[in-house]
Design a protein around this motif. Sequence first.
Motif, PDB file in Angstrom:
ATOM      1  N   ALA A  96       0.358 -10.943  -7.992  1.00 38.54           N
ATOM      2  CA  ALA A  96       1.620 -10.197  -8.053  1.00 38.54           C
ATOM      3  C   ALA A  96       2.440 -10.381  -6.775  1.00 38.54           C
ATOM      4  O   ALA A  96       1.905 -10.320  -5.669  1.00 38.54           O
ATOM      5  CB  ALA A  96       1.323  -8.720  -8.273  1.00 38.54           C
ATOM      6  N   PHE A  97       3.732 -10.601  -6.954  1.00 37.90           N
ATOM      7  CA  PHE A  97       4.670 -10.581  -5.822  1.00 37.90           C
ATOM      8  C   PHE A  97       5.204  -9.167  -5.708  1.00 37.90           C
ATOM      9  O   PHE A  97       6.037  -8.744  -6.517  1.00 37.90           O
ATOM     10  CB  PHE A  97       5.815 -11.565  -6.054  1.00 37.90           C
ATOM     11  N   MET A  98       4.735  -8.420  -4.724  1.00 36.59           N
ATOM     12  CA  MET A  98       5.046  -7.000  -4.655  1.00 36.59           C
ATOM     13  C   MET A  98       6.448  -6.700  -4.163  1.00 36.59           C
ATOM     14  O   MET A  98       7.038  -5.695  -4.528  1.00 36.59           O
ATOM     15  CB  MET A  98       4.076  -6.285  -3.710  1.00 36.59           C
ATOM     16  N   ASP A  99       6.975  -7.569  -3.278  1.00 39.10           N
ATOM     17  CA  ASP A  99       8.240  -7.200  -2.644  1.00 39.10           C
ATOM     18  C   ASP A  99       9.371  -8.167  -2.981  1.00 39.10           C
ATOM     19  O   ASP A  99      10.288  -8.357  -2.200  1.00 39.10           O
ATOM     20  CB  ASP A  99       8.059  -7.043  -1.123  1.00 39.10           C
ATOM     21  N   ASP A 144      -4.577  -8.741  -9.363  1.00 47.38           N
ATOM     22  CA  ASP A 144      -5.862  -8.823  -8.653  1.00 47.38           C
ATOM     23  C   ASP A 144      -5.587  -9.158  -7.186  1.00 47.38           C
ATOM     24  O   ASP A 144      -6.252  -8.671  -6.277  1.00 47.38           O
ATOM     25  CB  ASP A 144      -6.729  -9.918  -9.276  1.00 47.38           C
ATOM     26  N   ILE A 145      -4.619 -10.036  -6.994  1.00 49.39           N
ATOM     27  CA  ILE A 145      -4.147 -10.376  -5.653  1.00 49.39           C
ATOM     28  C   ILE A 145      -2.692  -9.924  -5.575  1.00 49.39           C
ATOM     29  O   ILE A 145      -1.910 -10.203  -6.490  1.00 49.39           O
ATOM     30  CB  ILE A 145      -4.261 -11.897  -5.401  1.00 49.39           C
ATOM     31  N   ARG A 146      -2.349  -9.195  -4.534  1.00 46.93           N
ATOM     32  CA  ARG A 146      -0.982  -8.669  -4.392  1.00 46.93           C
ATOM     33  C   ARG A 146      -0.396  -9.172  -3.073  1.00 46.93           C
ATOM     34  O   ARG A 146      -0.931  -8.890  -2.001  1.00 46.93           O
ATOM     35  CB  ARG A 146      -1.002  -7.138  -4.460  1.00 46.93           C
ATOM     36  N   ALA A 197     -10.566  -7.789  -2.219  1.00 52.88           N
ATOM     37  CA  ALA A 197      -9.233  -7.366  -2.681  1.00 52.88           C
ATOM     38  C   ALA A 197      -9.335  -6.230  -3.697  1.00 52.88           C
ATOM     39  O   ALA A 197      -8.420  -5.402  -3.808  1.00 52.88           O
ATOM     40  CB  ALA A 197      -8.489  -8.553  -3.293  1.00 52.88           C
ATOM     41  N   LEU A 198     -10.453  -6.176  -4.417  1.00 48.91           N
ATOM     42  CA  LEU A 198     -10.624  -5.142  -5.446  1.00 48.91           C
ATOM     43  C   LEU A 198     -10.716  -3.746  -4.843  1.00 48.91           C
ATOM     44  O   LEU A 198     -10.541  -2.748  -5.551  1.00 48.91           O
ATOM     45  CB  LEU A 198     -11.895  -5.418  -6.266  1.00 48.91           C
ATOM     46  N   LEU A 199     -11.009  -3.670  -3.556  1.00 46.30           N
ATOM     47  CA  LEU A 199     -11.204  -2.371  -2.916  1.00 46.30           C
ATOM     48  C   LEU A 199      -9.924  -1.820  -2.282  1.00 46.30           C
ATOM     49  O   LEU A 199      -9.886  -0.687  -1.824  1.00 46.30           O
ATOM     50  CB  LEU A 199     -12.306  -2.486  -1.855  1.00 46.30           C
ATOM     51  N   ILE A 200      -8.901  -2.645  -2.251  1.00 48.09           N
ATOM     52  CA  ILE A 200      -7.630  -2.203  -1.658  1.00 48.09           C
ATOM     53  C   ILE A 200      -6.890  -1.298  -2.644  1.00 48.09           C
ATOM     54  O   ILE A 200      -6.870  -1.571  -3.844  1.00 48.09           O
ATOM     55  CB  ILE A 200      -6.753  -3.433  -1.317  1.00 48.09           C
ATOM     56  N   ASP A 241      -1.553   0.265  -4.553  1.00 40.53           N
ATOM     57  CA  ASP A 241      -0.180   0.253  -4.036  1.00 40.53           C
ATOM     58  C   ASP A 241      -0.011  -0.678  -2.842  1.00 40.53           C
ATOM     59  O   ASP A 241       1.101  -0.853  -2.343  1.00 40.53           O
ATOM     60  CB  ASP A 241       0.232   1.657  -3.569  1.00 40.53           C
ATOM     61  N   HIS A 242      -1.084  -1.221  -2.336  1.00 46.77           N
ATOM     62  CA  HIS A 242      -1.021  -2.013  -1.106  1.00 46.77           C
ATOM     63  C   HIS A 242      -1.300  -3.483  -1.371  1.00 46.77           C
ATOM     64  O   HIS A 242      -2.041  -3.820  -2.296  1.00 46.77           O
ATOM     65  CB  HIS A 242      -2.026  -1.474  -0.080  1.00 46.77           C
TER      66      HIS A 242
END
Length: 242
Positions: A58-61, A95-97, A113-116, A119-120
């Motif tokens: 995902a591209f978050m920003d 899964d990856i942000r 990454a699964l533990l983040i 929202d981050h």
Amino acid sequence: MNDLLDCQLIQWPDDQAAYIAAINENPANAGQRSGTRRKRSVLHYSKLWANGRTLKIAFMDAPDAEHKAKIICAASRWLPYINLKFDFVDDLQGDIRIATKNNDNSSMLGTDALLIHPDHPTMNLGVKPEHEDFEVIVIHEFGHALGAMHEHQHPKANIPWDKPKVYEFYKNREMNPLTEEQVDSNLFASFDTLDAIYTSYDRRSIMHHPVANTLTVGDWEVPINRKISKKDKRLMRLLYPR
Ligand SMILES: [Zn+2]
């Protein structure tokens, strides 16, 4: 030394939680005990994604289209060597942000990454698209996201670091100074995961930081490696076989 190549590989601090997340995703992460390896009291495991799956990225920003296309192009350089698919989405969930607005380049290691918190971001790509080594840095960060460690921390690397000079250099630099503890964990500490079981040390790896001659004893340096090396390809094929 190029500060922008100074990436932070981040591992989840709670090893037990990281282990559970890793084996829930992929039971093979529990690893095998090898007769040639010393048994130690710490857990040895890897943080690889379930082989054959699609990773949602995902591209978050919302970087612009050209920026995004460059990231996708660079990340996809790994695809010929792995049995995973990438599904890039303009979404907050993946899964990856990826976040691009911070200045640092960093990634969680594989399934950490699964533990983040959802929202981050799990990866920061602060490098600007016009930077000459943009592609190298993106490939490198995705290497971590796939579970690859830093090659300069391979247990057989034996880099003749001039440790006092290295501490000085990182403490005093303007951008992103590091404490001695951070230098220890980012540069000196060696790892002990499947990467090291499978492949020998490779100073050409794209997962190797450049090492300046001024920071080593004697005449020893590693220039910036701009390509996925033969060993990098071999490792990825072993980690994610078809
Ligand atoms: Zn790195």
